[in-house]
Design a protein around this motif. Structure first.
Motif, short mmCIF file in Angstrom:
data_model
loop_
_atom_site.label_atom_id
_atom_site.label_comp_id
_atom_site.label_asym_id
_atom_site.label_seq_id
_atom_site.Cartn_x
_atom_site.Cartn_y
_atom_site.Cartn_z
N TYR A 79 0.83 -1.21 0.00
CA TYR A 79 0.00 0.00 0.00
C TYR A 79 0.87 1.26 0.00
N ASN A 80 1.93 1.27 0.80
CA ASN A 80 2.81 2.44 0.86
C ASN A 80 3.48 2.71 -0.49
N ILE A 81 3.90 1.63 -1.16
CA ILE A 81 4.56 1.78 -2.46
C ILE A 81 3.58 2.33 -3.50
N ILE A 82 2.38 1.73 -3.56
CA ILE A 82 1.39 2.18 -4.55
C ILE A 82 0.94 3.61 -4.24
N ALA A 83 0.83 3.95 -2.95
CA ALA A 83 0.46 5.32 -2.59
C ALA A 83 1.54 6.31 -3.04
N GLY A 84 2.81 5.92 -2.91
CA GLY A 84 3.90 6.77 -3.40
C GLY A 84 3.86 6.94 -4.91
N LEU A 85 3.55 5.86 -5.62
CA LEU A 85 3.44 5.95 -7.08
C LEU A 85 2.24 6.80 -7.50
N LYS A 86 1.17 6.70 -6.73
CA LYS A 86 0.00 7.54 -7.00
C LYS A 86 0.35 9.02 -6.84
N GLU A 87 1.13 9.33 -5.81
CA GLU A 87 1.57 10.71 -5.58
C GLU A 87 2.46 11.17 -6.73
N TRP A 88 3.36 10.29 -7.19
CA TRP A 88 4.23 10.64 -8.33
C TRP A 88 3.41 10.91 -9.58
N ALA A 89 2.43 10.05 -9.87
CA ALA A 89 1.61 10.21 -11.07
C ALA A 89 0.80 11.50 -11.02
N THR A 90 0.33 11.85 -9.81
CA THR A 90 -0.48 13.06 -9.66
C THR A 90 0.37 14.31 -9.87
N ARG A 91 1.58 14.31 -9.28
CA ARG A 91 2.44 15.49 -9.37
C ARG A 91 3.08 15.66 -10.75
N SER A 92 3.52 14.57 -11.34
CA SER A 92 4.27 14.66 -12.60
C SER A 92 3.41 14.40 -13.82
N ARG A 93 2.13 14.08 -13.62
CA ARG A 93 1.21 13.74 -14.70
C ARG A 93 1.75 12.55 -15.50
N GLY A 94 2.43 11.65 -14.81
CA GLY A 94 2.94 10.44 -15.44
C GLY A 94 1.90 9.33 -15.40
N THR A 95 2.25 8.20 -15.99
CA THR A 95 1.35 7.06 -16.06
C THR A 95 2.04 5.82 -15.50
N GLY A 96 1.36 5.12 -14.61
CA GLY A 96 1.87 3.87 -14.06
C GLY A 96 0.99 2.71 -14.48
N ILE A 97 1.59 1.73 -15.17
CA ILE A 97 0.87 0.51 -15.57
C ILE A 97 1.43 -0.62 -14.73
N ILE A 98 0.64 -1.15 -13.80
CA ILE A 98 1.17 -2.04 -12.76
C ILE A 98 0.36 -3.32 -12.72
N ALA A 99 1.06 -4.45 -12.80
CA ALA A 99 0.42 -5.76 -12.63
C ALA A 99 0.66 -6.21 -11.19
N LEU A 100 -0.42 -6.56 -10.48
CA LEU A 100 -0.32 -6.93 -9.07
C LEU A 100 -0.96 -8.29 -8.83
N LEU A 101 -0.43 -9.01 -7.86
CA LEU A 101 -1.00 -10.29 -7.45
C LEU A 101 -1.86 -10.08 -6.20
N GLN A 102 -3.13 -10.43 -6.28
CA GLN A 102 -4.06 -10.38 -5.15
C GLN A 102 -3.98 -9.05 -4.38
N PRO A 103 -4.28 -7.94 -5.03
CA PRO A 103 -4.25 -6.65 -4.33
C PRO A 103 -5.39 -6.54 -3.32
N THR A 104 -5.13 -5.82 -2.25
CA THR A 104 -6.16 -5.58 -1.24
C THR A 104 -7.12 -4.50 -1.72
N PRO A 105 -8.31 -4.39 -1.12
CA PRO A 105 -9.26 -3.34 -1.54
C PRO A 105 -8.68 -1.94 -1.42
N GLU A 106 -7.85 -1.71 -0.40
CA GLU A 106 -7.25 -0.39 -0.22
C GLU A 106 -6.31 -0.04 -1.38
#
Length: 359
Positions: free
Chosen positions: A118-145
Motif C-alpha cells: 500500500y505504501n509503495i502504490i500510494a507513493g506511485l499515485k503521488e508521483w503520477a499526480t504530481r508529474s502527470r505520469g502514467t503507471g501501468i502495474i500488474a499486481l497479485l491479489q491486491p487488497t481493496p485499499e
C-alpha cells in the motif's frame, strides 16, 4: 519505429520495472538512486530547474520512505543490507528519478506484505499526480485499499481485454451483464470477485444463485464484445485512442527523450568508473585476501631468486613470467563478481542509461 523516426527514445520515455531487484550489493541506497539520476537526466541551465534536479533524489527517497536506510548498503544473500521491502522500493526509486513518463511494473508486490504494498502504490499515485505520469502495474491479489488507489483497471481473460476503464465503474459494468456483486458478508472484496468472474464466469454465476442464460456472456469473446458495446468503452477508450502523436516541444524534452544519451560520454565514463571504484574498495574481504596472497607470493619469489649473480640475470625473466601468470590466474576470482554485476549492467543498458563502451 514511429517514435524512433520522430527522434524519440522509447527507452527513456518509458521505464520497465521487473519484479526481480537487481542492484550492486556494496552501494548504498542513496548511491544507487543517485547513479541512475546522474546518468539518465539532463541538467538544465535554468537555476530553478537545477535546484529541482539537485533535490530530486532526496525527494524520491522521502516519497518512498527510505530516509532511514539511505546510507545503508543494498546487500545480498551473503552481505547484510536493507530489507526486502526496502530493496523493492529502491528498485522503484531508480525508475522514478529517470524522468520517464510511463512506468511499466511487473508484479512489484511479490514477497511484500499488504502494508508495504500500500505504501509503495500510494507513493506511485503521488508521483503520477504530481508529474502527470502514467503507471501501468500488474499486481497479485491486491487488497481493496490498494485497488482504490488506481484510477483505472484493465481486466484480461485468455489474453482478451474484457474491461478497461475507471475502477468506480467496473462493478456496475459487470452488474449490467448479469453478474451479482459480492454481498457484504460474503468475505469477497472487489478484486477477489473480479478474479472469480474472470477465472470461471459460470461458477461465479452459480455461486451467486443467478440463473445462467444465453444473454449473460461467459466466454472471453462474449465478454469482450459486451465490453466493446458498452458506454464505458465508447467514453473511455475510443475517445482516448484518437489522441495526437507524441511531440517533443521544449528544449529540455528534446534533450531528455531524444535518441542521444542524456549526458556527455566523459560524464558517463567518470560515473561508471567512480561506481566501480566504490564497489571494489568496499569489498574488503576480497581485497585483504588478494593483498595477503600477493605479499606471500612476493616473499617466496624474493627468497628463491635473492642475490642472483649478474651473469644469471636471465633467470629473473622466469620469475617475472611466473609473477604475470600468478596475477592473471588470481584475477579469475573477479569472474564471480562480474557475473553478479552483469544483470545490473544489462538492466541499465536496456534503458539507455549509459553507452556500452563506457561500461
Amino acid at each position: 519505429s514511429e517514435l524512433k523516426a520522430n527522434g524519440t527514445s522509447i527507452n527513456r520515455l518509458c521505464e520497465y520495472v521487473t519484479q526481480v531487484d537487481e542492484h550492486l550489493p556494496f552501494l548504498t541506497v542513496h548511491e544507487t538512486v543517485q547513479f541512475s539520476h546522474q546518468n539518465a537526466c539532463v541538467v538544465s541551465d535554468d537555476a530553478t530547474a537545477r535546484a529541482l534536479y539537485d533535490d530530486k533524489v532526496n525527494k524520491v527517497i522521502e516519497l518512498l520512505n527510505l530516509e532511514g536506510c539511505k546510507d545503508t548498503i543494498i546487500g545480498n544473500d551473503l552481505i547484510r543490507g536493507v530489507s526486502g521491502g526496502e530493496k523493492k522500493r529502491v528498485t522503484i526509486a531508480e525508475a522514478l528519478v529517470k524522468n520517464s513518463q510511463v512506468l511499466c511494473m511487473d508484479e512489484i508486490s511479490t514477497g511484500l506484505d499488504a502494508a508495504v504494498t500500500y505504501n509503495i502504490i500510494a507513493g506511485l499515485k503521488e508521483w503520477a499526480t504530481r508529474s502527470r505520469g502514467t503507471g501501468i502495474i500488474a499486481l497479485l491479489q491486491p487488497t481493496p485499499e490498494v485497488v482504490s488507489l488506481f484510477d483505472e483497471v484493465l481486466l484480461l481473460k485468455d489474453g482478451a481485454p474484457v474491461y478497461h476503464g475507471p475502477v468506480s465503474d467496473v462493478e456496475s459494468h459487470f452488474k449490467r451483464l448479469g453478474f451479482s456483486p459480492p454481498a457484504a458478508n460474503s468475505g469477497l472484496d472487489l478484486a477477489d470477485w473480479l478474479l472469480s468472474v474472470l477465472v470461471s464466469p459460470r461458477e461465479a454465476l452459480m455461486h451467486a444463485g443467478t440463473k445462467i442464460t444465453a444473454s449473460i456472456p461467459t466466454s472471453a469473446d462474449e465478454l469482450m464484445k459486451a465490453w466493446k458495446s458498452s458506454a464505458v468503452y465508447s467514453s473511455n477508450v475510443q475517445k482516448k485512442s484518437k489522441s495526437s502523436d507524441i511531440e517533443l516541444k521544449t528544449d529540455f524534452a528534446k534533450k531528455q527523450y531524444s535518441l542521444e544519451y542524456a549526458r556527455s560520454f566523459g560524464t558517463h565514463l567518470r560515473s561508471v568508473f567512480k561506481r566501480q571504484a566504490q564497489v571494489t574498495l568496499r569489498n574488503k574481504l576480497f581485497l585483504q585476501t588478494r593483498i595477503f596472497g600477493a605479499c606471500v607470493t612476493s616473499l617466496i619469489l624474493g627468497s628463491v631468486w635473492f642475490d642472483l649473480a649478474p651473469e644469471r640475470g636471465f633467470e629473473k625473466l622466469g620469475m617475472l613470467l611466473f609473477c604475470i601468470l600468478h596475477i592473471s590466474f588470481s584475477n579469475f576470482s573477479e569472474l564471480t563478481f562480474s557475473v553478479e554485476q552483469k544483470f545490473v549492467a544489462f538492466k541499465h543498458l536496456d534503458s539507455k542509461l549509459y553507452p556500452e563502451v563506457s561500461y
